[in-house]
Design a protein around this motif. Sequence first.
Motif, mmCIF file in Angstrom:
data_model
loop_
_atom_site.group_PDB
_atom_site.id
_atom_site.type_symbol
_atom_site.label_atom_id
_atom_site.label_comp_id
_atom_site.label_asym_id
_atom_site.label_seq_id
_atom_site.Cartn_x
_atom_site.Cartn_y
_atom_site.Cartn_z
ATOM 1 N N GLN A 97 -120.576 39.248 42.269
ATOM 2 C CA GLN A 97 -121.769 38.737 42.930
ATOM 3 C C GLN A 97 -123.020 39.497 42.506
ATOM 4 O O GLN A 97 -124.033 38.902 42.167
ATOM 5 N N ASN A 145 -126.695 42.342 27.859
ATOM 6 C CA ASN A 145 -127.689 42.221 28.948
ATOM 7 C C ASN A 145 -127.589 43.406 29.910
ATOM 8 O O ASN A 145 -128.020 43.348 31.039
ATOM 9 N N GLU A 172 -123.247 41.341 39.851
ATOM 10 C CA GLU A 172 -123.403 41.182 38.402
ATOM 11 C C GLU A 172 -124.110 39.873 38.083
ATOM 12 O O GLU A 172 -124.993 39.825 37.230
ATOM 13 N N ALA A 173 -123.724 38.796 38.802
ATOM 14 C CA ALA A 173 -124.373 37.510 38.562
ATOM 15 C C ALA A 173 -125.850 37.596 38.918
ATOM 16 O O ALA A 173 -126.705 37.074 38.200
ATOM 17 N N ALA A 174 -126.159 38.265 40.034
ATOM 18 C CA ALA A 174 -127.559 38.413 40.426
ATOM 19 C C ALA A 174 -128.319 39.203 39.361
ATOM 20 O O ALA A 174 -129.426 38.832 38.965
ATOM 21 N N LEU A 218 -125.269 44.817 31.619
ATOM 22 C CA LEU A 218 -124.402 44.974 32.780
ATOM 23 C C LEU A 218 -123.593 46.241 32.579
ATOM 24 O O LEU A 218 -123.106 46.841 33.527
ATOM 25 N N ALA A 278 -127.514 39.487 36.180
ATOM 26 C CA ALA A 278 -127.600 38.719 34.946
ATOM 27 C C ALA A 278 -128.691 37.667 35.018
ATOM 28 O O ALA A 278 -129.252 37.269 34.006
ATOM 29 N N PHE A 338 -119.628 33.800 33.489
ATOM 30 C CA PHE A 338 -118.533 34.734 33.717
ATOM 31 C C PHE A 338 -117.189 34.026 33.791
ATOM 32 O O PHE A 338 -117.120 32.828 34.068
ATOM 33 N N PHE A 387 -122.766 31.851 43.987
ATOM 34 C CA PHE A 387 -123.033 32.465 45.287
ATOM 35 C C PHE A 387 -122.479 31.548 46.376
ATOM 36 O O PHE A 387 -123.037 30.480 46.627
#
Lengths: 259, 482
Positions: free
Chosen positions: B377, A65, B379-381, A67, B383, A100, A106
Amino acid sequence: MNTPAIDRSKMTVSDEVAIQVTNMNKWYGQFHVLRDIDMTVNRGERIVICGPSGSGKSTLIRCINRLEEHQQGQIIVDGTELTSDLKNIDKVRSEVGMVFQHFNLFPHLTIMENLTLAPIWVRKTPKKEAEETAMYFLEKVKIPEQAQKYPGQLSGGQQQRVAIARSLCMKPRIMLFDEPTSALDPEMIKEVLDTMIELAEEGMTMLCVTHEMGFAQAVANRVIFMDQGQIVEQNEPKEFFNNPQSDRTKLFLSQILGH
Amino acid sequence: MTQSSMSFVRDKMLTQQKPPVSEVGAVRWVRENLFSSPLNGFLTLISLYVVYWIIASSLPWFLNGVWTANSLGECRQIIEANAGPGAEGACWAILRERWHQFLFGFYPMDAYWRPVLAFGLMLMALAPALYYGLRRVNMLMLGTVSVLTLLGMLGVGTDGFHLLLSVVVFAALFAVAALMPKKLLWLTLVYPLVGFYLLWGGSVWGPVGVAIGFGLLVVVWNKLQSRLGAVVAGGIAVAVALIWWLQVQPMVTTPLAHMMPIRLMSVDSDQFGGFLLSFVIGVTAVSASLPMGLLLALGRRSDMVFIKSVSVVFIEFIRGVPLITMLFTASLLLNYFLPPRSNFDLILRVIILVTFFAAAYIAEVIRGGLAALPKGQSEAADALGLDYWQAQRFIILPQALKISIPGIVSSFIGLFKDTTLVALVGLADPLQGITKMVRADINWKGVYWEPLLFVGVIFFIFCFGMSRYSMYLERKLKTDHR
């Protein structure tokens, strides 16, 4: 692992290609971290990627994806090639869910807000509908009562289940798991694995980087072993565990299964 | 129980007993905090003596204070008459006579109501931003500030028409706060223009024209953004607004000003002084430097080389230069760089440079907050498919700003106090400018502590208020580990 009641009726692999990785290379500065990766993932496959630390397995799925950026070769996800084109990247990311190691919830948003943020702003789903979907998935991961709490108030296992639900709210067609149980206590590993098994039972295409070999034997249809940035061996779980071919694989298996 | 036996069974449970006297209440507190060791006891005694000495030497000065007198000489006579020869006392009479100059500088006396009203409206405009969505707090703030503002306006003398108008406006705002508290943010948005009009006066159509320009900007951007993308649409919107401000607006507002001459007496910038000046500079610079600092902080962390280097150069240059140098630049040099005949107001120039100065510091404070966030943080956003601005707005900045609150507020407090430095470029700040001028009066020559104390107390009230607000905000936003 004793999970005899796995429903395999929907765990079928179709001919349709979900992810196509060809000749992919990646460097961190001078360090050649991924070398000539070739991999085809069909829809419905459940792949477990394992290997010693530093073997590039996390980097590989993070490339899917984007990253992480690859420098050579081709990655095609759901028919979209990953290049530096931001539109393609956003498209792939909204189709591919990722979980992850450290959950990455968040912390300033409630569980409900964690789950509805992306559907509302990326998918443009109306708020009410997004909340209904969120409740549906929270019930699926068995923590609907936590919807109004903040991530910091939940246990590690609960947080990881929320993270899975957060990805599912985007209705992804592929799920990536990057060592989802490595940061959890033994008791909590089971609740997360159960959630992942349920997901597999529904026919989700999954790529999991994990050292849970029980999970690999029970759910995966293919195990990939990586070392030094290369795919060293891949096979069906039964063959992989009972009859490993390369010496490196034998050594690795003896070390993680031997204690 | 014998000494050596291993087995033991308790046959009677013990009841709770009171702790010894030396371990509870005031006695314990004194023992632990004041006399826990011989050295501490000694230090306590010394400290007590110092406190006594300070109070003993300054209290008479306060107690002998005189509020009604026409000059320092008269003050001294009254003090000697009351407290005997050689006694010293404060001469507060100077504040009684000159308080208005500390507050308003040389602002025309019959227009004092305008800064008072502007200040009241400013507090009201801040409330919805500081206490967003809290209906009762907003109503309480609005109600209290309305009453105080009206009292203040009465105190400095206001004509009936404007007083009535203010009452109507306050009532309307209160109704909005009660019925739809979130709409109150509109007041925050239009306040800069209202405040400008109230303070500088002139024709009402000037600020209205500026407001229309901003309106055009927003409308055009909204219409085009989905089709052309944010950057192109933004460019076109700014162009449209600029054309309006520079070309069209004068043609429209000049005739309007003749037809409907709604205007307040104009007040020049050089008539501003005292706390009025401090607040105009401080509040404008504070509210402008936060968004600017935010963009600079993001720019400094950007992957784009051009944006990154511009941000770095700006921040490092501004931080490397003392504020006083910047103020001199504002007052002297800036004119050389501006187009000929563009007469830039000195206060405006000072505000711009003070804003730059504060923005550079705030950018670094916010960058600290950004750096403190775990990489996971963003990275999650990513993804989840959020784009850069969405990720910044919903995930990164709310957390980074929360971490940076103490630093940001420190910068603001420092900035507010630094507004007194404008004395160096000839503006009448409350500490130096006004105090010096008041002391120059033959009647008050020799007054030393009183004006400084007065100015200090007012600064303390506002800075302490900011500090308390930041603590409130930190508590309110604490959601992570409860």
